[in-house]
Design a protein around this motif. Structure first.
Motif, PDB file in Angstrom:
ATOM      1  N   ILE A   1      44.962  38.653  36.738  1.00  0.00           N
ATOM      2  CA  ILE A   1      44.199  39.646  35.974  1.00  0.00           C
ATOM      3  C   ILE A   1      43.189  38.931  35.077  1.00  0.00           C
ATOM      4  CG2 ILE A   1      44.353  41.389  34.151  1.00  0.00           C
ATOM      5  CD1 ILE A   1      47.069  42.204  35.371  1.00  0.00           C
ATOM      6  N   SER A   2      43.612  37.826  34.461  1.00  0.00           N
ATOM      7  CA  SER A   2      42.694  37.065  33.614  1.00  0.00           C
ATOM      8  C   SER A   2      41.553  36.469  34.431  1.00  0.00           C
ATOM      9  CB  SER A   2      43.438  35.935  32.907  1.00  0.00           C
ATOM     10  OG  SER A   2      44.406  36.457  32.044  1.00  0.00           O
ATOM     11  N   THR A   3      41.842  36.066  35.661  1.00  0.00           N
ATOM     12  CA  THR A   3      40.821  35.458  36.507  1.00  0.00           C
ATOM     13  C   THR A   3      39.877  36.492  37.100  1.00  0.00           C
ATOM     14  OG1 THR A   3      42.393  33.707  37.091  1.00  0.00           O
ATOM     15  CG2 THR A   3      40.459  33.960  38.515  1.00  0.00           C
ATOM     16  N   TYR A   4      40.419  37.564  37.666  1.00  0.00           N
ATOM     17  CA  TYR A   4      39.609  38.529  38.421  1.00  0.00           C
ATOM     18  C   TYR A   4      39.236  39.781  37.643  1.00  0.00           C
ATOM     19  CZ  TYR A   4      41.208  35.522  42.183  1.00  0.00           C
ATOM     20  OH  TYR A   4      41.482  34.430  42.950  1.00  0.00           O
ATOM     21  N   GLY A   5      39.851  40.021  36.513  1.00  0.00           N
ATOM     22  CA  GLY A   5      39.526  41.192  35.716  1.00  0.00           C
ATOM     23  C   GLY A   5      40.392  42.390  36.031  1.00  0.00           C
ATOM     24  N   LEU A   6      40.144  43.480  35.312  1.00  0.00           N
ATOM     25  CA  LEU A   6      40.958  44.693  35.454  1.00  0.00           C
ATOM     26  C   LEU A   6      40.453  45.620  36.554  1.00  0.00           C
ATOM     27  CD1 LEU A   6      41.521  45.467  31.679  1.00  0.00           C
ATOM     28  CD2 LEU A   6      43.220  44.654  33.310  1.00  0.00           C
ATOM     29  N   LEU A   7      39.266  45.384  37.041  1.00  0.00           N
ATOM     30  CA  LEU A   7      38.701  46.241  38.083  1.00  0.00           C
ATOM     31  C   LEU A   7      38.589  45.495  39.391  1.00  0.00           C
ATOM     32  CD1 LEU A   7      35.838  48.033  36.117  1.00  0.00           C
ATOM     33  CD2 LEU A   7      38.091  48.931  36.715  1.00  0.00           C
ATOM     34  N   GLY A   8      38.686  46.256  40.463  1.00  0.00           N
ATOM     35  CA  GLY A   8      38.539  45.708  41.799  1.00  0.00           C
ATOM     36  C   GLY A   8      37.573  46.551  42.586  1.00  0.00           C
ATOM     37  N   LYS A   9      37.329  46.156  43.815  1.00  0.00           N
ATOM     38  CA  LYS A   9      36.395  46.871  44.680  1.00  0.00           C
ATOM     39  C   LYS A   9      37.186  47.594  45.760  1.00  0.00           C
ATOM     40  CE  LYS A   9      32.134  45.839  47.128  1.00  0.00           C
ATOM     41  NZ  LYS A   9      31.270  44.744  47.604  1.00  0.00           N
ATOM     42  N   HIS A  10      36.918  48.877  45.941  1.00  0.00           N
ATOM     43  CA  HIS A  10      37.600  49.649  46.977  1.00  0.00           C
ATOM     44  C   HIS A  10      37.199  49.090  48.333  1.00  0.00           C
ATOM     45  CE1 HIS A  10      38.842  53.019  49.503  1.00  0.00           C
ATOM     46  NE2 HIS A  10      39.678  53.314  48.510  1.00  0.00           N
ATOM     47  N   PRO A  11      38.157  48.904  49.263  1.00  0.00           N
ATOM     48  CA  PRO A  11      37.837  48.254  50.535  1.00  0.00           C
ATOM     49  C   PRO A  11      36.875  49.053  51.434  1.00  0.00           C
ATOM     50  CG  PRO A  11      40.158  48.895  50.458  1.00  0.00           C
ATOM     51  CD  PRO A  11      39.573  49.171  49.118  1.00  0.00           C
ATOM     52  N   THR A  12      36.903  50.380  51.374  1.00  0.00           N
ATOM     53  CA  THR A  12      36.038  51.155  52.271  1.00  0.00           C
ATOM     54  C   THR A  12      34.815  51.720  51.574  1.00  0.00           C
ATOM     55  OG1 THR A  12      37.405  53.106  51.890  1.00  0.00           O
ATOM     56  CG2 THR A  12      37.910  51.779  53.846  1.00  0.00           C
ATOM     57  N   THR A  13      34.979  52.248  50.371  1.00  0.00           N
ATOM     58  CA  THR A  13      33.843  52.878  49.693  1.00  0.00           C
ATOM     59  C   THR A  13      33.048  51.897  48.853  1.00  0.00           C
ATOM     60  OG1 THR A  13      35.152  53.477  47.745  1.00  0.00           O
ATOM     61  CG2 THR A  13      35.068  55.074  49.566  1.00  0.00           C
ATOM     62  N   GLY A  14      33.646  50.789  48.465  1.00  0.00           N
ATOM     63  CA  GLY A  14      32.959  49.812  47.639  1.00  0.00           C
ATOM     64  C   GLY A  14      32.913  50.192  46.172  1.00  0.00           C
ATOM     65  N   GLY A  15      33.497  51.324  45.816  1.00  0.00           N
ATOM     66  CA  GLY A  15      33.526  51.766  44.425  1.00  0.00           C
ATOM     67  C   GLY A  15      34.532  50.978  43.603  1.00  0.00           C
ATOM     68  N   ALA A  16      34.425  51.112  42.297  1.00  0.00           N
ATOM     69  CA  ALA A  16      35.338  50.415  41.391  1.00  0.00           C
ATOM     70  C   ALA A  16      36.697  51.103  41.370  1.00  0.00           C
ATOM     71  CB  ALA A  16      34.751  50.386  39.991  1.00  0.00           C
TER      72      ALA A  16
END
Length: 193
Positions: free
Chosen positions: A123-138
């Motif tokens: 979490i410290s490295t990549y942050g609290l948000l990710g990218k949705h695999p199909t829509t690309g949204g947060a």
């Protein structure tokens, strides 16, 4: 018990007030049986075919942790659960309860807590948000839910271990090995910045 093997009537299992811890009984001045002072004959433990020369026998200080607790992870770093295992075992030994806790339970706790630390570092490295695999949204990072899951699992196992210590120790227990682990987690996060 009825003929069909079921219990009928009577007190429910785990009903009623829980027994007081040994330390609480001693403080309150109630009668308490301590293993060293109760009617225990240590001679009953020796097997009849025991060798006369006891110098040949040796004891093992700490059961060695399983290999999977120090296995290398995908990033090349060791998991570190073996360190947690060792620290927790030493904490139990200081309270003379190391023989009462099953080593597998200790390994489960160590692995769950090490995975929790691993998720927190991600979490410290990549942050609290990710990218949705199909829509690309947060989306919320999957490490957050995994971290919560591992923390819950580690806490449940820790409560079980701590209850064993609380019920059986005669010395006052101050602090927890978890405090040291949290300090280490905070120090590693600061060191990476």
């Amino acid at each position: 018990m009825a003929k069909d093997g079921t219990y009928r009537g009577g007190r429910r299992v785990k009903a009623g007030s829980k027994p007081d811890a040994l330390a609480d009984k001693i403080v309150a001045g109630k009668d308490a049986k301590i293993l060293e002072t109760c009617d225990f004959d240590p001679e009953a433990l020796f097997a009849p075919d025991e060798p006369d020369d006891v110098s040949e026998l040796f004891g093992e200080e700490m059961p060695s942790p399983s290999d999977y607790l120090s296995a290398r992870q995908k990033d090349g770093k060791p998991l570190g659960a073996d360190e947690i295992y060792t620290e927790t075992w030493k904490w139990l030994k200081d309270r003379r309860c190391e023989k009462l806790v099953n080593p597998r339970l200790l390994e489960s706790y160590s692995q769950a807590f090490a995975r929790y630390i691993q998720c927190e570092q991600a979490i410290s490295t990549y942050g609290l948000l990710g990218k949705h695999p199909t829509t690309g949204g947060a989306i919320a990072s999957p490490f957050v839910s995994m971290s919560q899951s591992f923390q819950k699992q580690a806490n449940l196992i820790w409560y079980e271990i701590f209850d064993i210590v609380k019920q059986n120790t005669t010395t006052a227990f101050i602090g927890s090995p978890q405090d040291d682990m949290m300090e280490r987690l905070l120090r590693t996060e600061e060191g990476e910045r």
